[in-house]
Design a protein around this motif. Structure first.
Motif, PDB file in Angstrom:
ATOM      1  N   PHE A   1       0.795  -1.223   0.000  1.00 14.55           N
ATOM      2  CA  PHE A   1       0.000   0.000   0.000  1.00 14.55           C
ATOM      3  C   PHE A   1       0.835   1.284   0.000  1.00 14.55           C
ATOM      4  O   PHE A   1       0.302   2.368   0.262  1.00 14.55           O
ATOM      5  N   GLU A   2       2.140   1.177  -0.242  1.00 15.12           N
ATOM      6  CA  GLU A   2       3.039   2.308  -0.492  1.00 15.12           C
ATOM      7  C   GLU A   2       3.404   3.117   0.737  1.00 15.12           C
ATOM      8  O   GLU A   2       4.495   3.657   0.818  1.00 15.12           O
ATOM      9  N   HIS A   3       2.516   3.269   1.711  1.00  9.43           N
ATOM     10  CA  HIS A   3       2.810   4.079   2.882  1.00  9.43           C
ATOM     11  C   HIS A   3       2.160   3.439   4.104  1.00  9.43           C
ATOM     12  O   HIS A   3       1.036   2.929   4.013  1.00  9.43           O
ATOM     13  N   PRO A   4       2.831   3.452   5.269  1.00  8.72           N
ATOM     14  CA  PRO A   4       2.269   2.807   6.459  1.00  8.72           C
ATOM     15  C   PRO A   4       0.897   3.341   6.864  1.00  8.72           C
ATOM     16  O   PRO A   4       0.035   2.564   7.296  1.00  8.72           O
ATOM     17  N   ILE A   5       0.670   4.661   6.743  1.00  6.74           N
ATOM     18  CA  ILE A   5      -0.631   5.206   7.137  1.00  6.74           C
ATOM     19  C   ILE A   5      -1.723   4.699   6.208  1.00  6.74           C
ATOM     20  O   ILE A   5      -2.822   4.334   6.650  1.00  6.74           O
ATOM     21  N   LEU A   6      -1.425   4.652   4.912  1.00  7.89           N
ATOM     22  CA  LEU A   6      -2.405   4.121   3.956  1.00  7.89           C
ATOM     23  C   LEU A   6      -2.690   2.650   4.254  1.00  7.89           C
ATOM     24  O   LEU A   6      -3.839   2.203   4.180  1.00  7.89           O
ATOM     25  N   ALA A   7      -1.643   1.898   4.581  1.00  9.25           N
ATOM     26  CA  ALA A   7      -1.826   0.486   4.915  1.00  9.25           C
ATOM     27  C   ALA A   7      -2.719   0.332   6.135  1.00  9.25           C
ATOM     28  O   ALA A   7      -3.608  -0.534   6.174  1.00  9.25           O
ATOM     29  N   CYS A   8      -2.523   1.174   7.145  1.00 12.69           N
ATOM     30  CA  CYS A   8      -3.313   1.069   8.373  1.00 12.69           C
ATOM     31  C   CYS A   8      -4.778   1.392   8.110  1.00 12.69           C
ATOM     32  O   CYS A   8      -5.671   0.747   8.683  1.00 12.69           O
ATOM     33  N   ILE A   9      -5.041   2.365   7.246  1.00  7.09           N
ATOM     34  CA  ILE A   9      -6.434   2.677   6.882  1.00  7.09           C
ATOM     35  C   ILE A   9      -7.099   1.447   6.267  1.00  7.09           C
ATOM     36  O   ILE A   9      -8.240   1.097   6.608  1.00  7.09           O
TER      37      ILE A   9
ATOM     38  N   THR B   1       2.221  -0.946  11.514  1.00  7.44           N
ATOM     39  CA  THR B   1       2.347   0.258  10.675  1.00  7.44           C
ATOM     40  C   THR B   1       2.781   1.482  11.490  1.00  7.44           C
ATOM     41  O   THR B   1       3.235   2.473  10.922  1.00  7.44           O
ATOM     42  N   ILE B   2       2.605   1.417  12.813  1.00 11.22           N
ATOM     43  CA  ILE B   2       2.948   2.531  13.726  1.00 11.22           C
ATOM     44  C   ILE B   2       2.397   3.837  13.162  1.00 11.22           C
ATOM     45  O   ILE B   2       3.122   4.795  12.908  1.00 11.22           O
ATOM     46  N   SER B   3       1.096   3.887  12.984  1.00 10.32           N
ATOM     47  CA  SER B   3       0.426   5.030  12.346  1.00 10.32           C
ATOM     48  C   SER B   3      -0.654   5.567  13.285  1.00 10.32           C
ATOM     49  O   SER B   3      -1.736   4.982  13.401  1.00 10.32           O
ATOM     50  N   ARG B   4      -0.358   6.688  13.931  1.00 11.94           N
ATOM     51  CA  ARG B   4      -1.240   7.185  14.984  1.00 11.94           C
ATOM     52  C   ARG B   4      -2.559   7.736  14.448  1.00 11.94           C
ATOM     53  O   ARG B   4      -3.599   7.584  15.090  1.00 11.94           O
ATOM     54  N   GLY B   5      -2.526   8.405  13.294  1.00  9.11           N
ATOM     55  CA  GLY B   5      -3.753   8.977  12.750  1.00  9.11           C
ATOM     56  C   GLY B   5      -4.833   7.932  12.526  1.00  9.11           C
ATOM     57  O   GLY B   5      -5.966   8.077  13.023  1.00  9.11           O
ATOM     58  N   PRO B   6      -4.545   6.853  11.784  1.00  5.72           N
ATOM     59  CA  PRO B   6      -5.553   5.796  11.610  1.00  5.72           C
ATOM     60  C   PRO B   6      -5.922   5.106  12.913  1.00  5.72           C
ATOM     61  O   PRO B   6      -7.063   4.672  13.076  1.00  5.72           O
TER      62      PRO B   6
ATOM     63  N   ALA C   1      -8.524   9.901   9.392  1.00  7.09           N
ATOM     64  CA  ALA C   1      -7.183   9.525   8.954  1.00  7.09           C
ATOM     65  C   ALA C   1      -6.699  10.365   7.782  1.00  7.09           C
ATOM     66  O   ALA C   1      -5.507  10.693   7.690  1.00  7.09           O
ATOM     67  N   PHE C   2      -7.601  10.757   6.875  1.00  6.76           N
ATOM     68  CA  PHE C   2      -7.183  11.531   5.703  1.00  6.76           C
ATOM     69  C   PHE C   2      -6.790  12.964   6.064  1.00  6.76           C
ATOM     70  O   PHE C   2      -6.307  13.697   5.215  1.00  6.76           O
TER      71      PHE C   2
ATOM     72  N   MET D   1      -4.464  10.929   0.075  1.00  9.43           N
ATOM     73  CA  MET D   1      -5.329   9.818  -0.325  1.00  9.43           C
ATOM     74  C   MET D   1      -4.684   9.172  -1.541  1.00  9.43           C
ATOM     75  O   MET D   1      -4.860   9.639  -2.671  1.00  9.43           O
ATOM     76  N   GLY D   2      -3.934   8.116  -1.317  1.00  6.79           N
ATOM     77  CA  GLY D   2      -3.178   7.523  -2.414  1.00  6.79           C
ATOM     78  C   GLY D   2      -3.271   6.013  -2.433  1.00  6.79           C
ATOM     79  O   GLY D   2      -3.913   5.389  -1.590  1.00  6.79           O
ATOM     80  N   ALA D   3      -2.601   5.429  -3.433  1.00  2.00           N
ATOM     81  CA  ALA D   3      -2.554   3.976  -3.612  1.00  2.00           C
ATOM     82  C   ALA D   3      -3.971   3.395  -3.574  1.00  2.00           C
ATOM     83  O   ALA D   3      -4.883   3.922  -4.201  1.00  2.00           O
ATOM     84  N   GLN D   4      -4.161   2.318  -2.800  1.00  2.00           N
ATOM     85  CA  GLN D   4      -5.444   1.622  -2.817  1.00  2.00           C
ATOM     86  C   GLN D   4      -6.542   2.325  -2.015  1.00  2.00           C
ATOM     87  O   GLN D   4      -7.715   1.945  -2.109  1.00  2.00           O
ATOM     88  N   THR D   5      -6.193   3.341  -1.210  1.00  2.00           N
ATOM     89  CA  THR D   5      -7.198   3.919  -0.321  1.00  2.00           C
ATOM     90  C   THR D   5      -8.323   4.622  -1.076  1.00  2.00           C
ATOM     91  O   THR D   5      -9.482   4.586  -0.647  1.00  2.00           O
TER      92      THR D   5
END
Length: 462
Positions: free
Chosen positions: A187-195, A250-255, A409-410, A415-419
């Motif tokens: 998913f290119e980015h950890p935050i996107l993966a977490c979403i 993913t260590i992604s706080r926003g999602p 989260a956005f 808003m990229g890749a599969q999201t």
């Protein structure tokens, strides 16, 4: 020439369409290519547009869908908002970048916005398809779990390592926090993966409430279920552990924050008195949002002589970034700068806010329409969920929780890749659920309850 391998997905889709039909092409071809192949694997076709594995697979499926179901397509409030959103972004992009670039962007929006919306709206048309689609998403993420483990150890996805030689322009990056690689999977980015993980986790929880995981599974899920018997934990709990572990990696706080807030809203759907708890949750979210903003401002504001932590600096970056880019926004408030022609500030090349980036690209009307789409989707799904019988886990609240998670989260990532396709797939899916006849929303094999009024007195024959 090796980049043309993306069209393997198109060939597979055509074969499955001809032999198995639309539903299986969607479940067995589009979803796997969508989730398992990164969007960095793409090719530009001269005189046409850009294609990746997902978009190459969706166009033949979309063609057959329109051919077979054109008469069923209806324009409701969501469809109107969505069409306005797409037309606006294409028109202002044409004004900013010219015909060629705008034409390519329109092609992208058809494959990544309109296409997923229509697939979900008119293919996920029964409770059986709700279950099959959710199960397919869960299966794909169970298969991605070893990929996440590999990436955590070697700092690169094995899928990228295997396929990247075919795509010389493809890139892979790693984000480090606390000395640990933040996993991004495909998913290119950890935050996107977490979403993506949180959205699938919500599908999994709905399946658990429906008792799906207590049944014997078939295919790959059946094999995984049989292997799971080695562990003294129920299969559904094992799935929860895997998905939560992936989100943590993913260590992604926003999602994470968005996921917790979305979960609170979903819990309302399982309450006995939904309306009462909905009012309580709205109040808590309003108070919590204000308190959270005050606490965040205090956290990212250094005291005299204090050096902010790395975590606080990353949060402060987004605040400073928006302040720095405001000048560009005000310069072209209505038309924007174009999808790829937004001016960059050195050291702040990443605009980590999907709404703000959208305004820079295509003017403030674009994020306004985008926010209206979110608002309508959340409110209409909550309203739909309130109408369901008490104590029945309502899928409407599950979808409203996912939408709320994405909305929060956005604000912390582009808003990229599969999201983007995932979001509009979920929006179409939510509309499909709301617009079905009641009996189509029953679990497979369930019987409709008798709705005719019962007589107040029956003669007893002795």
């Amino acid at each position: 020439m090796t980049e043309y391998s993306v069209f393997i997905s198109m060939l597979v889709a055509i074969v499955v369409l001809s032999k198995k039909g639309l539903e299986l092409a969607f479940l067995h071809v589009w979803i796997p290519f969508f989730l398992l192949l990164p969007f960095v694997f793409w090719i530009h076709v001269p005189l046409l547009s850009d294609y990746n594995f997902m978009s190459a697979a969706i166009f033949p499926i979309l063609f057959v869908l329109l051919k077979d179901k054109l008469r069923q397509i209806r324009m409701g409030p969501m469809e109107v908002l969505l069409l306005l959103y797409v037309v606006l972004r294409v028109v202002v992009d044409f004004l900013s970048r010219g015909y060629s670039d705008a034409q390519h962007y329109a092609h992208y929006l058809v494959g990544s916005v309109l296409g997923p919306f229509l697939l979900a709206r008119y293919l996920i048309n029964s409770r059986r398809m709700d279950i099959e689609t959710s199960k397919r998403f869960v299966l794909m993420f169970l298969l991605l779990f070893p990929v996440f483990l590999y990436e955590a150890k070697f700092w690169v996805s094995p899928i990228y390592r295997l396929i990247s030689p075919l795509f010389p322009h493809a890139y892979s990056s790693v984000s480090i926090r606390w000395g640990i690689a933040r996993t991004a999977g495909t998913f290119e980015h950890p935050i996107l993966a977490c979403i993506m993980i949180i959205a699938v986790y919500r599908m999994h929880r709905w399946l658990s409430w429906q008792g799906v995981w207590d049944q014997l599974q078939t295919g790959w899920l059946g094999w995984i279920q049989r292997q799971s018997k080695r562990f003294p934990v129920a299969f559904k709990h094992q799935i929860s552990i895997v998905l939560i572990t992936m989100a943590v990696m993913t260590i992604s706080r926003g999602p994470w924050i968005g996921g917790f807030v979305g979960a609170v809203l979903v819990m309302v759907g399982n309450a006995k008195n939904r309306k009462q708890w909905l009012m309580i949750v709205i109040f808590i979210l309003l108070v919590g949002g204000i308190a959270g903003q005050v606490a965040l401002d205090a956290y990212i504001t250094p005291k005299e002589g204090e050096i902010l932590s790395y975590e606080a600096q990353t949060m402060l970056y987004r605040k400073v970034m928006i302040e720095q880019y405001k000048g560009f926004l005000f310069e072209k408030m209505w038309s924007g700068w174009g999808l790829t022609t937004v001016p960059n500030i050195r050291g702040m090349e990443s605009v980590d806010n999907a709404f703000f980036l959208m305004a820079l690209q295509h003017g403030i009307l674009a994020p306004t329409l985008f926010a209206l789409i979110f608002l309508y989707a959340i409110v209409s799904q909550v309203k739909f969920g309130l109408q369901a019988p008490a104590r029945e886990p309502q899928i409407g609240f599950t979808f409203s929780g996912i939408y709320l998670t994405c909305f929060i989260a956005f604000n912390t990532v582009y808003m990229g890749a599969q999201t983007e396709p995932m979001l509009f797939l979920l929006l179409g899916w939510g509309e499909a659920i709301k617009n079905r006849l009641p009996e189509v929303n029953l679990m497979p094999g369930a019987q409709m309850e008798e709705t005719s009024p019962k007589p107040t007195f029956r003669r007893i024959l002795i």
